[in-house]
Design an enzyme around this catalytic site. Sequence first.
Site, PDB file in Angstrom:
ATOM      1  CB  SER A   2      36.461  54.202  -5.653  1.00  0.00           C
ATOM      2  OG  SER A   2      35.828  55.276  -5.602  1.00  0.00           O
TER       3      SER A   2
ATOM      4  CG  HIS B 157      37.182  58.239  -8.996  1.00  0.00           C
ATOM      5  ND1 HIS B 157      37.806  58.249  -7.753  1.00  0.00           N
ATOM      6  CD2 HIS B 157      36.396  57.119  -8.976  1.00  0.00           C
ATOM      7  CE1 HIS B 157      37.230  57.375  -7.035  1.00  0.00           C
ATOM      8  NE2 HIS B 157      36.370  56.728  -7.762  1.00  0.00           N
TER       9      HIS B 157
HETATM   10  C1  GTR Z   1      31.095  57.862  -4.948  1.00  0.00           C
HETATM   11  C2  GTR Z   1      31.410  57.900  -3.547  1.00  0.00           C
HETATM   12  C3  GTR Z   1      32.982  57.875  -3.391  1.00  0.00           C
HETATM   13  C4  GTR Z   1      33.444  56.766  -4.026  1.00  0.00           C
HETATM   14  C5  GTR Z   1      32.973  56.429  -5.326  1.00  0.00           C
HETATM   15  C6  GTR Z   1      33.131  54.913  -5.839  1.00  0.00           C
HETATM   16  O1  GTR Z   1      29.891  58.040  -5.439  1.00  0.00           O
HETATM   17  O2  GTR Z   1      31.036  59.343  -3.356  1.00  0.00           O
HETATM   18  O3  GTR Z   1      33.169  58.141  -1.734  1.00  0.00           O
HETATM   19  O4  GTR Z   1      33.499  55.508  -3.145  1.00  0.00           O
HETATM   20  O5  GTR Z   1      31.556  56.500  -5.188  1.00  0.00           O
HETATM   21  O6  GTR Z   1      33.107  54.109  -5.068  1.00  0.00           O
HETATM   22  O7  GTR Z   1      33.345  55.007  -6.917  1.00  0.00           O
END
Ligand code: GTR
Length: 438
Positions: free
Chosen positions: A275, A416
């Site tokens: 992420s 995710h």
């Molecule tokens: C989210 C962000 C993403 C990603 C994510 C994370 O809120 O929009 O770009 O980086 O966090 O790091 O879990």
Amino acid sequence: MLTSLGDAGALGGLAILFLAGVTFLADSASASSWRPNYDESKVPSYTLPDPLEMKGGGNVADAEAWRTRRRSEIVELFRKHVYGRAPGKPEGMTFKTFDLEPKALDGKATRKQVTVSVTGKPDSPSMDILMYLPNRAKKPVPVFVLLNFQGNHSIHPDPGIKLSTSWISKNYEGVVNNRATEACRGKAQSRFPVEKILERGYGLATIYYGDIDPDFHDGFKNGVHGALDKPRQGERPPDAWGAIGAWAWGLSRALDYFETDRDVDAKRVIVLGHSRLGKTSLWAGACDERFAIVISNDSGCGGAALSRRAFGETVERINANFPHWFCGNFKKYNDREGDLPVDQHMLIALIAPRPVYVASAEEDRWADPHGEFLAALHASPVYRLLGTEGLPTTQMPQVNQPVMGTIGYHIRTGRHDLTEYDWQRYMDFADKHLRGKP
Ligand code: GTR
């Protein structure tokens, strides 16, 4: 509030990401009508900048021209417009091993914990590297290094891991008043299959990202920015390093340490990140050619995904929600992705000819899996110029069907997250490139 958006995986995936957007929208009149685009037919038409076209015109003729000119031009464009400019290795940096347990995890591993003091002075920021090295493997061993979101103590219930004393987001289970408690131990272990990594003969090293720079916008006073930025007269320069630049810089300092540790093969260090920390591993691997393999797990906007597609998270949204992640200049490209002198395929190309792996998750539309695949694909011409294969397909693979050339890619089922499936593929990829296994 912004940091309360937290790591999407820990907070429950896409639904939360979308809610995060809505929460923000409530605060921002100008953004009140914004909704992420998840419709492929509504992706704007765009032309990607050509990584093999020199600034001022003309094509990169050969590998030599890439190495001596074009590569540094592109690094410079990313520094100036996206991540900002980081300092080099600081003078006075020290390493102190404060824990060495040769029989950790029922004798399977040697556990080491090392404090890196950035300036070596008493008021210096410092980061703790936690390492598990497989006892059965011949030394020096190849090592996966990655930053973690919740503190080193969160990656495994091992009571020997030092409980972090740094600021930690209060959204994580067990955190009280932004500090870790005993209840935090092992809470992120699903993302760190330590025993499985050891079984395959790899070492694991991890660092809490907040040791390097706490993930909230404080005007760049705390963390390594506060310690290393020149005293300010007025505004910070628009190309000053942001948090991603700082986290990536921290990974290079870990590599400085590995070069001093005889049990670690510093020439076979694999940098991985999930992420926002996947954005970070790509930038670290682009800047620091000592990393042997670079892996991006669900890194999305500002990571592996093409910005120009504006699918899911956009440059404008990421800059609004996380103003401290990128440099000031990046904000100029809010809703103007087509004006960016780079796109993220060029970030991947900077890793060439070293192996790079990009991974997506089917339900992680916010990170634009197709855009991540396309960036890997469009980095391939640089890999081929340098005499390696690049991505061995032009078609986006089906779910759970990894492809592995010098560029690897998979999209797995699920949300995710960083899962054991992802880890096993990364170890297959490392076996192929570092151990010559088919
Ligand atoms: C989210 C962000 C993403 C990603 C994510 C994370 O809120 O929009 O770009 O980086 O966090 O790091 O879990």
